[in-house]
Design a protein around this motif. Structure first.
Motif, mmCIF file in Angstrom:
data_model
loop_
_atom_site.group_PDB
_atom_site.id
_atom_site.type_symbol
_atom_site.label_atom_id
_atom_site.label_comp_id
_atom_site.label_asym_id
_atom_site.label_seq_id
_atom_site.Cartn_x
_atom_site.Cartn_y
_atom_site.Cartn_z
ATOM 1 N N PHE A 89 0.838 -1.203 0.000
ATOM 2 C CA PHE A 89 0.000 0.000 0.000
ATOM 3 C C PHE A 89 0.870 1.249 0.000
ATOM 4 N N ARG A 90 1.949 1.239 0.789
ATOM 5 C CA ARG A 90 2.806 2.408 0.874
ATOM 6 C C ARG A 90 3.488 2.708 -0.455
ATOM 7 N N GLU A 91 3.795 1.674 -1.225
ATOM 8 C CA GLU A 91 4.389 1.890 -2.550
ATOM 9 C C GLU A 91 3.417 2.596 -3.486
ATOM 10 N N LEU A 92 2.137 2.339 -3.299
ATOM 11 C CA LEU A 92 1.113 2.937 -4.159
ATOM 12 C C LEU A 92 0.719 4.337 -3.708
ATOM 13 N N SER A 93 0.699 4.574 -2.423
ATOM 14 C CA SER A 93 0.131 5.779 -1.849
ATOM 15 C C SER A 93 0.854 7.047 -2.295
ATOM 16 N N ILE A 94 0.078 8.125 -2.477
ATOM 17 C CA ILE A 94 0.664 9.436 -2.779
ATOM 18 C C ILE A 94 0.761 10.283 -1.514
ATOM 19 N N LEU A 95 0.249 9.784 -0.401
ATOM 20 C CA LEU A 95 0.356 10.501 0.859
ATOM 21 C C LEU A 95 1.694 10.166 1.519
ATOM 22 N N GLU A 96 2.276 11.152 2.156
ATOM 23 C CA GLU A 96 3.605 10.971 2.727
ATOM 24 C C GLU A 96 3.583 10.220 4.048
ATOM 25 N N GLN A 97 2.493 10.354 4.794
ATOM 26 C CA GLN A 97 2.450 9.687 6.085
ATOM 27 C C GLN A 97 1.010 9.568 6.554
ATOM 28 N N GLY A 98 0.829 8.781 7.610
ATOM 29 C CA GLY A 98 -0.485 8.642 8.215
ATOM 30 C C GLY A 98 -1.307 7.528 7.595
#
Length: 259
Positions: free
Chosen positions: A83-92
């Motif tokens: 999921f983190r590889e896909l996400s455009i959000l930096e954190q949270g």
């Protein structure tokens, strides 16, 4: 459903929507708790939902998932690393909705509007849309040189404003201004070189604001086609960021029209 491979076809399709969105895409991606909440609050229904395994423990996301469960919307769970590889959000903690891309084409004449000429920065576009919604402006028209208004970065910056707006793309703004004029809407172009002070204008009728590109401003042909031209008085500096200028103009209009 738990998906554990980043090579899964649906995961690859999601990655493409996030990293290389196109105006021809039939779906768009909403990421973030607040934008997804806003989408549901306006009666929207996601096509697909994605969430990291650990994010399910977040209270706001858990509430969203319960709402989706009652509406029988399927949720895809991903390992945190994928999921983190896909996400455009930096954190949270985060959640992703895949939804149908709106396709508005009608030119509407009731109420105020904002016309955008070549606004390229996603953050500026999102901020303008957010200010428009907050000021009660419902109609937004973009010419073909504007950034994709439904890209993930614009959607994130607008924080749900899209869902209360009528957004029309690829508009010939000169033709639109003529159409609006015929229906009683005055068009005002913003320019640092205009003769009229924003705060001297009578804004007590329907207004269509014309805002321009971050570097070049409003094209000269559009400035000449507008009914009026106005500048924002400043004590220092020559101009404001386009998103800030839009907010100033829209809320001055709202202030006058309230009374």
């Amino acid at each position: 459903m738990l998906i554990t491979s980043k090579d899964n076809a649906a995961v690859k399709a999601l990655k493409k929507l996030l990293s290389t969105p196109k105006r021809s895409d039939e779906r768009i991606v909403l990421e973030g708790i607040h934008v997804c909440q806003a989408f549901l609050a306006q009666g929207g229904r996601p096509f697909k939902v994605w969430v990291a395994e650990s994010s399910q423990m977040n209270l706001e996301i858990a509430e969203l998932l319960m709402t989706l469960q009652t509406e029988r919307v399927a949720v895809n769970r991903l390992p945190d690393a994928i999921f983190r590889e896909l996400s455009i959000l930096e954190q949270g903690a985060s959640i992703i909705f895949e939804v149908v891309r709106p396709t508005e084409t009608a030119w509407l004449t009731e109420g105020n509007a904002i016309l955008l000429d070549g606004v390229q920065d996603p953050g500026n576009m999102g901020s303008i849309l957010r200010s428009a919604a907050a000021a009660g402006v419902r109609h937004v028209y973009l010419n073909s040189t504007c950034v994709n208004p439904f890209s993930p970065k614009v959607l994130r910056a607008a924080v749900g404003a899209h869902f209360s707006l009528h957004i029309v793309e690829h508009v010939n703004l000169i033709e639109l201004m003529g159409y609006l004029r015929q229906h009683g809407t005055q068009t005002i172009a913003t320019s640092s070189y205009a003769a009229s002070n924003l705060y001297d204008l009578n804004l007590n009728q329907a207004v269509a604001w014309l805002m321009g590109n971050e570097g070049a401003g409003v094209a000269q042909a559009l400035i000449e086609a507008a009914d009026m031209r106005a500048y924002i008085p400043m004590r220092h500096g020559e101009s404001l960021n386009v998103a800030a200028a839009a907010a100033v103009c829209l809320f001055e209009m709202q202030r006058q029209q309230r009374h």
